[in-house]
Design an enzyme around this catalytic site. Structure first.
Site, PDB file in Angstrom:
ATOM      1  N   ASP A 359       0.856  -1.178   0.000  1.00  0.00           N
ATOM      2  CA  ASP A 359       0.000   0.000   0.000  1.00  0.00           C
ATOM      3  C   ASP A 359       0.898   1.236   0.000  1.00  0.00           C
ATOM      4  O   ASP A 359       2.094   1.148   0.240  1.00  0.00           O
ATOM      5  CB  ASP A 359      -0.946  -0.001   1.202  1.00  0.00           C
ATOM      6  CG  ASP A 359      -0.207   0.032   2.529  1.00  0.00           C
ATOM      7  OD1 ASP A 359       0.993  -0.280   2.536  1.00  0.00           O
ATOM      8  OD2 ASP A 359      -0.819   0.357   3.552  1.00  0.00           O
ATOM      9  N   ASP A 615      -3.266  -2.321   6.290  1.00  0.00           N
ATOM     10  CA  ASP A 615      -3.502  -1.809   7.640  1.00  0.00           C
ATOM     11  C   ASP A 615      -4.973  -1.722   8.010  1.00  0.00           C
ATOM     12  O   ASP A 615      -5.300  -1.429   9.148  1.00  0.00           O
ATOM     13  CB  ASP A 615      -2.863  -0.429   7.815  1.00  0.00           C
ATOM     14  CG  ASP A 615      -3.370   0.583   6.797  1.00  0.00           C
ATOM     15  OD1 ASP A 615      -4.280   0.226   6.018  1.00  0.00           O
ATOM     16  OD2 ASP A 615      -2.855   1.713   6.768  1.00  0.00           O
ATOM     17  N   ASP A 619      -8.082  -4.834   4.070  1.00  0.00           N
ATOM     18  CA  ASP A 619      -6.878  -5.550   3.656  1.00  0.00           C
ATOM     19  C   ASP A 619      -6.827  -6.970   4.207  1.00  0.00           C
ATOM     20  O   ASP A 619      -5.995  -7.769   3.768  1.00  0.00           O
ATOM     21  CB  ASP A 619      -5.628  -4.794   4.128  1.00  0.00           C
ATOM     22  CG  ASP A 619      -5.482  -3.446   3.464  1.00  0.00           C
ATOM     23  OD1 ASP A 619      -5.753  -3.371   2.251  1.00  0.00           O
ATOM     24  OD2 ASP A 619      -5.106  -2.480   4.139  1.00  0.00           O
TER      25      ASP A 619
END
EC number: 7.1.2.1
Length: 899
Positions: A359, A615, A619
């Site tokens: 990410d 996070d 996810d």
């Protein structure tokens, strides 16, 4: 909802009082600059998939917002759609523990335990059972500590909700909410279900950090979707519930996690594969021994003792324990580097990772909005631009958004603007207006002049100025070109203008903001490239922002909108083209959770080992699906629970450090497995031939001690000095087996020479004195223990100094084995010191031969080609199979939608 249609309140709802006093501006700036961005909010609005796994017909979503559902309708819908809670599958912990006794190696150990019990050999029985329970206990504890992801997801849900039923506002438990309910949203409310805003002209801000991990509140208006577990930060509105329970976004995330967790781990498959082959070799050797024994009409007890001996030596009983210990020690070392390993096998997977799907926010960037070089209209002082932008901001710390914080913190570079700011008096402040798309503040200068300051969307600010008087063409053109350039590069730009007294509006310039890359990320990305690791960015941001970040970091800029992947159906591309597309892309922008999951799955199908960072709750599925799931600093509890490794330190550099360490740990495990397979083959070959040809075998107690010594000595491999590979490492099983077989044959030949030359009738090496069992036990123990010094080195065995722990452990075991031989423990007759010295010298000769053979195999390209150790991607890609599987997936997706 208009005031005329406001429902009757049965229970008042508390509102938070926000009318606090304006704070001192100097104290506010100092406070912000001293916190180093800890309170900064990210600009990255991660997208969340809309819709539900069980769609609610649109006709059921036409509830009258002023009246809500009737009690009868609520009962019907609850019966049809169930309670608003996630389904939970309980797992029997006892059954889970028993599963650790299943596997090829475990089956052989269990068979050996049964044989030992049948022969009333209780010492061997106890040792084997102890190893079995040790392996199972370590594995079970590691799995249990990972925790329940579904439980963590459920923690984010609301406990109660205020809904309109029969025209009245009532508070109900959140699990009683049904599709079509009208929910009241206000400051501090945790949303209990997915829904859609139905209040016209509403403007609320919702914190979706429990889902996305992003701290910046998201603006929502009439018709926008809201999601379960989000929190209302500002504003009031009503929403209609569109999905509940497992059909909500959080519910579907939990379902994807369970789906991803269904398969067995990569490392488990490797160990099972090794165990299966060794089991087959044990069976073949036993058949040879049984045929020879029946030919000689041996008694059944003797045959069973032969069987027990072959069974014990044929499979590395300590393999799971030693490998687990090696990884556990590695995990403790990683913990010192602020990387918490929740699943030990993730260390092995991380060592082989070829692609890291990362990410952007917080990992590649600082997760801290900052001001870049402002653009000023010709003739405008940058300090005036900065002063006006900061004047158009709230004086309340709680009222500051991320952009205001970035501007105020940047005043350190504009001392004149900072000094002047405190001299202005705020008369009126109007927060961001979603219609005019600007913030307005009216201030009074030290001279008493009234000034209107605005900042907002650049073209809307430009329009505000032009409504009063025309702007010179060159000024307008330069301004618009700069805005277009900043937009193409992914900056969030704000135009700034002011009006002094009765004068005209002045356009001052543009303030570009962006979440900047971390200071060490570009260097770390370059280091990752040299380590053979490709980094793909998966972000919910716009394509422009993603490309600009990649450009600054030195990543590839082949960034695509994730819409091209499709959601669940793979878009319109054939399966093979889609796989090529994902493989060659440098990243994807505007991703949904399903996109992340699909990217990981496609890369895995192409044979890559994939790591995924995340996070947020969104996810969790992809973290669980990836070979190594990595929860980054500040991750939600659900993301941490789903991940294999949790990082407490921010940034990509922490991940790269862990990757190097994992490759060192892998080297230790690989060298041990080569060593341990060679030992099993050594004794299988030697004992099989000795029994078949001479109808003799070692004392069964000595066989058990040999097996124990081999693993006890090498437990210290976990602390050995090991290099890390400059490229991803994997289990090249063909090459591993080739090296182990050759080493095992050399060991067997050495032991056979010991057997046939030390006990000749006249003048043998030991002159026909002593115990054959003692001599063989010492020779086997020495050559086997020393083999680890060969397999642990990346080059010749003298090129790398072993750790003192490994050297000490091997020396202690060698001394004990020597005492066994000298004093005749379990071998009936003692041996003199001359015999022991001769065995040591001969064993060292065997060690040198093995060292030379291993070095030649390690450096030989011909050996590599012969063993044909290729990865799955070197094989025909099976593009037609990929096309077929994708077509079937689309048919399945379409079928689910229709039903």
């Amino acid at each position: 909802m208009s005031a005329a249609t406001e429902p009757t309140k049965e229970k008042p709802v508390n509102n938070q009082d926000s009318d606090d006093e304006d704070e001192d501006i100097d104290q506010l700036i100092e406070d912000l600059q001293s916190h180093h961005g800890l309170d900064d909010e990210s600009e990255d609005d991660e997208h969340v998939a809309a819709g539900s796994a069980r769609p609610v017909p649109e006709e059921l979503l036409q509830t009258d917002p002023s009246y809500g559902l009737t009690s009868d309708e609520v009962t019907k819908r609850r019966k049809k759609y169930g309670l608003n809670q996630m389904s939970e599958e309980t797992e029997n912990l006892f059954v889970k523990f028993l599963m650790f006794f299943i596997g090829p190696i475990q089956f052989v150990m269990e068979a050996a335990a049964i044989l030992a019990a049948g022969l009333e050999d209780w010492v061997d029985f106890g040792v084997i059972c102890g190893l079995l329970f040790l392996n199972a206990a370590v594995g079970f504890i590691q799995e249990y500590q990972a925790g329940s992801i579904v439980d963590e997801l459920k923690k984010t849900l609301a406990n109660s909700a205020v809904v309109i039923r029969d025209g009245n506002l009532v508070e109900v438990p959140s699990n009683e909410v049904v599709p079509g309910d009208i929910l009241q949203l206000e400051d501090g409310v945790v949303i209990p279900a997915d829904g859609r805003l139905v209040t016209e002209d509403c403007f609320i801000q919702i914190d979706q950090s429990a889902i996305t991990g992003e701290s910046l509140a998201v603006d929502k208006r009439f018709g926008d979707s809201t999601f379960s577990s989000s929190t209302v930060k500002r504003g009031e509105a009503f929403m209609i519930v569109t999905a509940t329970g497992d059909s909500t976004f959080v519910g579907r995330a939990a379902a994807l996690v369970n789906k991803a967790a269904a398969g067995s781990g990569h490392f488990t498959e490797v160990l099972n594969g090794i165990g299966t082959i060794l089991l087959i070799l044990v069976i073949v050797t036993l058949l040879l021994v049984w045929v020879a024994s029946f030919y000689r009409t041996n008694k059944i007890v003797r045959i069973l003792r032969y069987t027990l001996a072959i069974t014990i030596v044929g499979v590395p009983v300590g393999l799971p324990a030693v490998v687990t210990t090696t990884m556990a020690v590695g995990a403790a070392y990683l913990a010192k580097k602020q990387a918490i390993v929740q699943k030990l096998s993730a260390i092995e997977s991380l060592a082989g990772v070829e692609i890291l799907c990362s990410d952007k926010t917080g990992t590649l960037t600082k997760n801290k909005l900052s001001l870049h070089e402002p653009y000023t209209v010709e003739g405008v002082d940058p300090d005036d631009l900065m002063l006006t932008a900061c004047l158009a901001a709230s004086r309340k710390k709680k009222g500051l958004d991320a952009i205001d914080k970035a501007f105020l913190k940047s005043l350190i570079s504009y001392p004149r603007a900072k000094a002047a700011l405190t001299k202005y008096k705020l008369l009126e402040f109007h927060p961001f207006d979603p219609v005019s798309k600007k913030v307005t503040a009216i201030v009074e200068s030290p001279e008493g002049e009234r000034i209107i300051c605005v900042k907002g969307a650049p073209l809307f600010v430009l329009k505000t100025v032009e409504e009063e008087h025309p702007i010179p063409e060159d000024v307008r053109e330069n301004y618009e070109n700069k805005v277009a350039e900043l937009a193409s590069r992914g900056f969030r730009a704000l135009g700034v203008a002011r009006k002094r007294g009765e004068g005209h509006w002045e356009i001052l310039g543009v303030m570009p903001c962006m979440d900047p890359p971390r200071d060490d990320t570009a260097q770390t990305v370059n280091e990752a490239r040299h380590l053979g690791l490709r980094v793909k960015m998966l972000t919910g941001d716009a394509v422009g922002i993603a490309k600009e970040t990649c450009r600054q970091l030195g990543l590839g800029t082949n960034i695509y909108n994730a819409e091209r992947l499709g959601l669940g159906g793979g878009g319109d591309m054939p399966g093979s083209e889609l796989a090529d597309f994902v493989e060659n892309a440098d990243g994807f922008a505007e991703v949904f959770p399903q996109h992340k999951y699909n990217v990981v799955e496609i890369l895995q199908q192409r044979g890559y080992l994939v790591a995924m960072t995340g996070d947020g709750v969104n996810d969790a599925p992809s973290l669980k699906k990836a070979d190594t799931g990595i929860a980054v600093e500040g991750a939600t509890d659900a993301a941490r629970s789903a991940a294999d490794i949790v990082f407490l330190a921010p940034g990509l550099s922490a991940i790269i450090d862990a990757l190097k360490t994992s490759r060192q740990i892998f080297h230790r495990m690989y060298s041990y497995v080569v060593y341990r397979i060679a030992l099993s083959l050594h004794l299988e070959i030697f004992l099989g031939l000795w029994i078949a040809i001479l109808n003799r075998s070692l004392n069964i107690d000595l066989v058990v001690f040999i097996a124990i010594f081999a693993d006890v000595a090498t437990l210290a491999i976990a602390y050995d000095n090991a290099p890390y590979s400059p490229k991803p490492v994997k289990w090249n099983l063909r090459r591993l087996w080739g090296m182990s077989v050759i080493l095992g044959i050399i060991l067997a030949i050495g032991t056979w020479i010991t057997l046939t030359t030390m006990f000749v009738p006249k003048g043998g090496i030991i002159q026909n004195f002593g115990s054959i069992d003692g001599v063989l036990f010492l020779q086997i123990s020495l050559t086997e223990n020393w083999l680890i010094f060969i397999t642990r080195a990346a080059g010749p065995f003298w090129s790398s100094i072993p750790s003192w722990q490994l050297s000490g452990a091997v020396l202690i075991v060698d001394i004990i084995a020597t005492m066994f031989c000298l004093f005749g423990w379990w071998s009936q007759n003692w041996n003199d010191i001359v015999t022991v010295v001769r065995v040591w010298i001969f064993s060292f000769g065997v060690f040198c031969v093995m060292g030379g053979a291993y070095y030649m195999m390690s450096e030989s390209e011909a050996f590599d080609r012969f063993m044909n150790g290729k990865s799955r991607r070197d094989k025909p890609s099976g593009r037609s199979v990929e096309d077929f599987l994708m077509a079937m997936q689309r048919v399945s997706t379409q079928h689910e939608k229709e039903n």
